[in-house]
Design a protein around this motif. Sequence first.
Motif, PDB file in Angstrom:
ATOM      1  N   UNK A  98      21.700  14.029 -56.475  1.00  0.00           N
ATOM      2  CA  UNK A  98      20.682  14.448 -56.161  1.00  0.00           C
ATOM      3  C   UNK A  98      20.915  15.911 -56.493  1.00  0.00           C
ATOM      4  N   UNK A  99      19.000  16.509 -56.758  1.00  0.00           N
ATOM      5  CA  UNK A  99      18.408  17.046 -57.853  1.00  0.00           C
ATOM      6  C   UNK A  99      17.766  18.110 -56.961  1.00  0.00           C
ATOM      7  N   UNK A 100      18.379  19.237 -56.316  1.00  0.00           N
ATOM      8  CA  UNK A 100      17.563  19.964 -55.177  1.00  0.00           C
ATOM      9  C   UNK A 100      16.359  20.847 -55.979  1.00  0.00           C
ATOM     10  N   UNK A 101      14.871  20.855 -55.428  1.00  0.00           N
ATOM     11  CA  UNK A 101      14.295  21.802 -56.081  1.00  0.00           C
ATOM     12  C   UNK A 101      13.790  22.699 -54.590  1.00  0.00           C
ATOM     13  N   UNK A 102      13.676  24.425 -55.245  1.00  0.00           N
ATOM     14  CA  UNK A 102      13.195  24.670 -54.115  1.00  0.00           C
ATOM     15  C   UNK A 102      11.486  24.653 -53.969  1.00  0.00           C
ATOM     16  N   UNK A 103      11.275  25.379 -53.332  1.00  0.00           N
ATOM     17  CA  UNK A 103       9.553  25.268 -52.097  1.00  0.00           C
ATOM     18  C   UNK A 103       8.741  25.808 -53.837  1.00  0.00           C
ATOM     19  N   UNK A 104       7.701  25.915 -54.659  1.00  0.00           N
ATOM     20  CA  UNK A 104       7.371  25.985 -56.053  1.00  0.00           C
ATOM     21  C   UNK A 104       6.172  27.405 -55.143  1.00  0.00           C
ATOM     22  N   UNK A 105       6.514  28.391 -56.041  1.00  0.00           N
ATOM     23  CA  UNK A 105       6.372  30.081 -55.570  1.00  0.00           C
ATOM     24  C   UNK A 105       4.519  30.445 -56.489  1.00  0.00           C
ATOM     25  N   UNK A 106       3.772  30.551 -55.660  1.00  0.00           N
ATOM     26  CA  UNK A 106       2.853  30.486 -56.749  1.00  0.00           C
ATOM     27  C   UNK A 106       2.289  32.003 -56.937  1.00  0.00           C
ATOM     28  N   UNK A 107       2.615  32.690 -58.092  1.00  0.00           N
ATOM     29  CA  UNK A 107       2.083  33.730 -59.043  1.00  0.00           C
ATOM     30  C   UNK A 107       0.846  34.035 -58.873  1.00  0.00           C
ATOM     31  N   UNK A 108       0.312  34.933 -58.124  1.00  0.00           N
ATOM     32  CA  UNK A 108      -0.479  35.530 -57.689  1.00  0.00           C
ATOM     33  C   UNK A 108      -1.190  37.244 -58.651  1.00  0.00           C
ATOM     34  N   UNK A 109      -2.159  37.207 -58.528  1.00  0.00           N
ATOM     35  CA  UNK A 109      -3.540  38.226 -59.121  1.00  0.00           C
ATOM     36  C   UNK A 109      -3.352  39.354 -58.059  1.00  0.00           C
ATOM     37  N   UNK A 110      -3.089  40.354 -58.687  1.00  0.00           N
ATOM     38  CA  UNK A 110      -3.304  41.669 -57.924  1.00  0.00           C
ATOM     39  C   UNK A 110      -4.891  42.180 -57.363  1.00  0.00           C
ATOM     40  N   UNK A 111      -4.992  42.102 -56.362  1.00  0.00           N
ATOM     41  CA  UNK A 111      -6.881  42.130 -55.210  1.00  0.00           C
ATOM     42  C   UNK A 111      -7.164  43.464 -55.459  1.00  0.00           C
ATOM     43  N   UNK A 112      -6.087  44.643 -55.914  1.00  0.00           N
ATOM     44  CA  UNK A 112      -6.659  45.944 -55.890  1.00  0.00           C
ATOM     45  C   UNK A 112      -7.585  46.539 -54.944  1.00  0.00           C
ATOM     46  N   UNK A 113      -8.284  47.908 -54.945  1.00  0.00           N
ATOM     47  CA  UNK A 113      -8.591  48.328 -54.348  1.00  0.00           C
ATOM     48  C   UNK A 113     -10.047  48.969 -53.693  1.00  0.00           C
ATOM     49  N   UNK A 114     -10.507  48.233 -55.233  1.00  0.00           N
ATOM     50  CA  UNK A 114     -12.234  49.080 -55.399  1.00  0.00           C
ATOM     51  C   UNK A 114     -13.363  48.633 -54.112  1.00  0.00           C
ATOM     52  N   UNK A 115     -12.711  47.686 -53.839  1.00  0.00           N
ATOM     53  CA  UNK A 115     -14.477  46.849 -52.648  1.00  0.00           C
ATOM     54  C   UNK A 115     -14.449  47.419 -52.337  1.00  0.00           C
TER      55      UNK A 115
END
Length: 300
Positions: free
Chosen positions: A14-31
């Motif tokens: 069997x091939x074990x694959x962990x849950x995928x990790x989403x690559x997120x963007x930097x939200x920043x601080x300006x708003x």
Amino acid sequence: MPVITTASLDDTLPKFIADAELTLSQPGVMMPLVDNVKLSRGSGLTFNRPTWTAVTVVDLTQGIDLAQAQSVTDSNTAIAVAEIGGQIFFSDMTEMALREDVMRFFGKALADEWKQAVDVDLTEDIDSAATSLGGAGTTMLIGRLLASVVRLQNATRPAQGAISVVLHPFHYHAIAGDLAALTSGRWTGTTGTPSVERFYGSSPAGLAEDIIRNYHVAELGGVRVYTDPNIAVDSSDDAKGGIFTKRAIISIMYEAPSVRVQRDESLRGVELNYVGIHGSGMYDTAWAFEYNCDASTPTV
């Protein structure tokens, strides 16, 4: 004697694959640091804020007619809004084959990238400040920050709103190094031994210890200090942070972003469109100072 190993039954393992990790963007601080305006439908595509000139009063002499009528003129700050959006298309077989909730994953990715795009626009607005401190290749030091604070306080038109400093993280690292060296000796550009009165409730040595212990100090020179990795670094390793009042930069939300799902039967898949309408710009260039300083990757 033949020995059966995992290599013998490699296709059966069997091939074990962990849950995928989403690559997120930097939200920043300006708003939250700028002047946020919400436009309603039917407001056109350009936000306009007129500003009237100041009037003058004069000393009077008793019995002499007041003949000093003042003229008032206006000027306008115009900021256009535009669509900002992203799209992802995935096939039916992709959704069927993967165990992850692709609709949720991709929707979150688009939402995070939208926030980053708006933050990048707001950091770029700092470049419209009337005055730039520093210069290409110069180091961002605490003295430059303190000078800009007092110059904002000395503005001809009283600065309105809370004052914030937003720096590239490598700018702040230079300031942290500048302050961490104050365990003894003297302030740059001064002579003598630092006194305990220079910082309320502590000595410069205490401030240096705080930086070494916690690294980030939330307030310097009486203003809040933030770092934003979305500030662009140019090919010469320089970046433009700044100090500004809340009303110096305007962020205009015409239509909040939302995800729109559209199915394409002939392509047998789903199209996610994430779109919002936004605009931003500098309202009063005298209410901000730009720091154009070196942002090379630190090594010490």
